[in-house]
Scaffold this motif. Structure first.
Motif, PDB file in Angstrom:
ATOM      1  N   UNK A 283      52.021  57.378  44.470  1.00  0.00           N
ATOM      2  CA  UNK A 283      53.233  57.286  45.233  1.00  0.00           C
ATOM      3  C   UNK A 283      52.588  57.719  46.691  1.00  0.00           C
ATOM      4  N   UNK A 284      53.152  57.029  47.691  1.00  0.00           N
ATOM      5  CA  UNK A 284      52.667  57.288  49.094  1.00  0.00           C
ATOM      6  C   UNK A 284      53.957  57.579  50.049  1.00  0.00           C
ATOM      7  N   UNK A 285      53.812  58.335  51.123  1.00  0.00           N
ATOM      8  CA  UNK A 285      55.109  58.512  52.026  1.00  0.00           C
ATOM      9  C   UNK A 285      54.261  57.982  53.452  1.00  0.00           C
ATOM     10  N   UNK A 286      54.995  56.845  53.963  1.00  0.00           N
ATOM     11  CA  UNK A 286      54.585  55.946  55.092  1.00  0.00           C
ATOM     12  C   UNK A 286      55.369  55.945  56.056  1.00  0.00           C
ATOM     13  N   UNK A 287      55.072  55.627  57.508  1.00  0.00           N
ATOM     14  CA  UNK A 287      55.963  55.043  58.282  1.00  0.00           C
ATOM     15  C   UNK A 287      56.670  53.692  57.728  1.00  0.00           C
ATOM     16  N   UNK A 288      58.107  53.487  58.017  1.00  0.00           N
ATOM     17  CA  UNK A 288      58.678  52.241  57.459  1.00  0.00           C
ATOM     18  C   UNK A 288      57.934  51.134  57.795  1.00  0.00           C
ATOM     19  N   UNK A 289      57.433  51.147  59.014  1.00  0.00           N
ATOM     20  CA  UNK A 289      57.115  49.898  59.813  1.00  0.00           C
ATOM     21  C   UNK A 289      55.623  49.466  59.004  1.00  0.00           C
ATOM     22  N   UNK A 290      55.036  50.466  58.753  1.00  0.00           N
ATOM     23  CA  UNK A 290      53.708  50.186  57.715  1.00  0.00           C
ATOM     24  C   UNK A 290      53.913  49.794  56.302  1.00  0.00           C
ATOM     25  N   UNK A 291      55.080  49.755  55.706  1.00  0.00           N
ATOM     26  CA  UNK A 291      55.257  49.744  54.246  1.00  0.00           C
ATOM     27  C   UNK A 291      54.797  48.428  53.776  1.00  0.00           C
ATOM     28  N   UNK A 292      55.116  47.357  54.594  1.00  0.00           N
ATOM     29  CA  UNK A 292      54.996  46.110  54.011  1.00  0.00           C
ATOM     30  C   UNK A 292      53.560  45.854  54.194  1.00  0.00           C
ATOM     31  N   UNK A 293      52.834  46.511  55.114  1.00  0.00           N
ATOM     32  CA  UNK A 293      51.355  46.028  55.169  1.00  0.00           C
ATOM     33  C   UNK A 293      50.746  46.646  54.212  1.00  0.00           C
ATOM     34  N   UNK A 294      51.161  48.054  53.897  1.00  0.00           N
ATOM     35  CA  UNK A 294      50.671  48.869  52.657  1.00  0.00           C
ATOM     36  C   UNK A 294      50.850  47.999  51.185  1.00  0.00           C
ATOM     37  N   UNK A 295      51.755  47.441  51.277  1.00  0.00           N
ATOM     38  CA  UNK A 295      52.009  46.798  49.698  1.00  0.00           C
ATOM     39  C   UNK A 295      51.256  45.647  49.727  1.00  0.00           C
ATOM     40  N   UNK A 296      50.936  44.740  50.611  1.00  0.00           N
ATOM     41  CA  UNK A 296      50.001  43.793  50.840  1.00  0.00           C
ATOM     42  C   UNK A 296      48.450  44.190  50.444  1.00  0.00           C
ATOM     43  N   UNK A 297      48.398  45.441  51.012  1.00  0.00           N
ATOM     44  CA  UNK A 297      46.950  45.839  50.947  1.00  0.00           C
ATOM     45  C   UNK A 297      46.711  46.279  49.541  1.00  0.00           C
TER      46      UNK A 297
END
Length: 219
Positions: free
Chosen positions: A140-154
């Motif tokens: 699990x990670x805590x991220x800025x919301x605007x980076x969440x889709x990018x992290x999912x793709x990565x």
């Protein structure tokens, strides 16, 4: 670095997750003050290893952990997670990684290390997770919301798939500003939820209070 409300929310939420699906071994990457590990240790029986690269943060976390009732179950290691080496495989890995990747940086070097990807990029983090997570484990990670889709793709490039996404708002009137993402190697339908930290009256919401009441003295 100060302990942020959203980090406390992350710790409380993940503690609840581990109460439903207990983990024997947990790894906390970039532990900072040690608050996430201490929150998990307070309510679960997990043995927790923490990794922190910054010397000052490591000393602070060490002091906090040593003076806690959970010191026998929390190990703190002052190292770069990219070179962290252990024979263990962890049932759960948690991380509150550097936030503002590619955003404007502060003149303060320590703030940059804590808040930016100058010491821990998403690729480095995911390599470390891939190396240390058990086959059936989750992270699990805590991220800025605007980076969440990018992290999912990565993460998908590492064969990790988002199983749960919790979008966090300050109040019902605000936009989402943080996301708690839970991944595993299983590709399933994503469970989505939201948490508002405060209600329309400016008081802590019922959901936030439920999660944090055992940690905040005044809830």
């Amino acid at each position: 670095m100060k302990v942020c409300t959203d980090a406390c929310l992350f710790g409380a939420y993940m503690t609840n997750e581990l109460l439903r699906a207990p983990a024997k071994n947990v790894l906390d990457i970039g532990t900072g003050t040690g608050v996430l590990s201490l929150m998990l240790a307070q309510k679960t029986a997990a043995c927790i290893d923490t990794v922190e690269i910054d010397q000052d943060a490591f000393e602070q976390a060490k002091e906090n952990i040593v003076h806690s009732p959970f010191k026998d179950r929390i190990a703190i290691i002052n190292t770069d997670v990219a070179t962290f080496d252990t024979d263990k495989k962890y049932d759960c890995i948690i991380s509150n990684p550097p936030f503002f990747e590619a955003d404007l940086k502060s003149a303060d070097v320590k703030k940059n290390a804590a808040k930016h990807d100058s010491t821990l990029t998403y690729d480095v983090l995911l390599h470390a997770i891939q190396k240390n997570l058990s086959t059936a484990g989750s992270f699990a990670v805590l991220l800025p919301y605007h980076r969440s889709n990018y992290f999912e793709t990565t993460a998908a490039a590492f064969n990790f798939y988002c199983n749960k996404k919790i979008s966090v708002k300050q109040t019902p009137k605000h936009n989402y500003f943080r996301a708690i993402l839970i991944f595993s190697g299983k590709k399933i339908s994503v469970q989505e939820n939201e948490i508002c930290i405060k209600n329309e009256e400016g008081n802590y919401s019922d959901h936030f209070t439920y999660l944090l009441k055992d940690y905040y003295l005044y809830l």
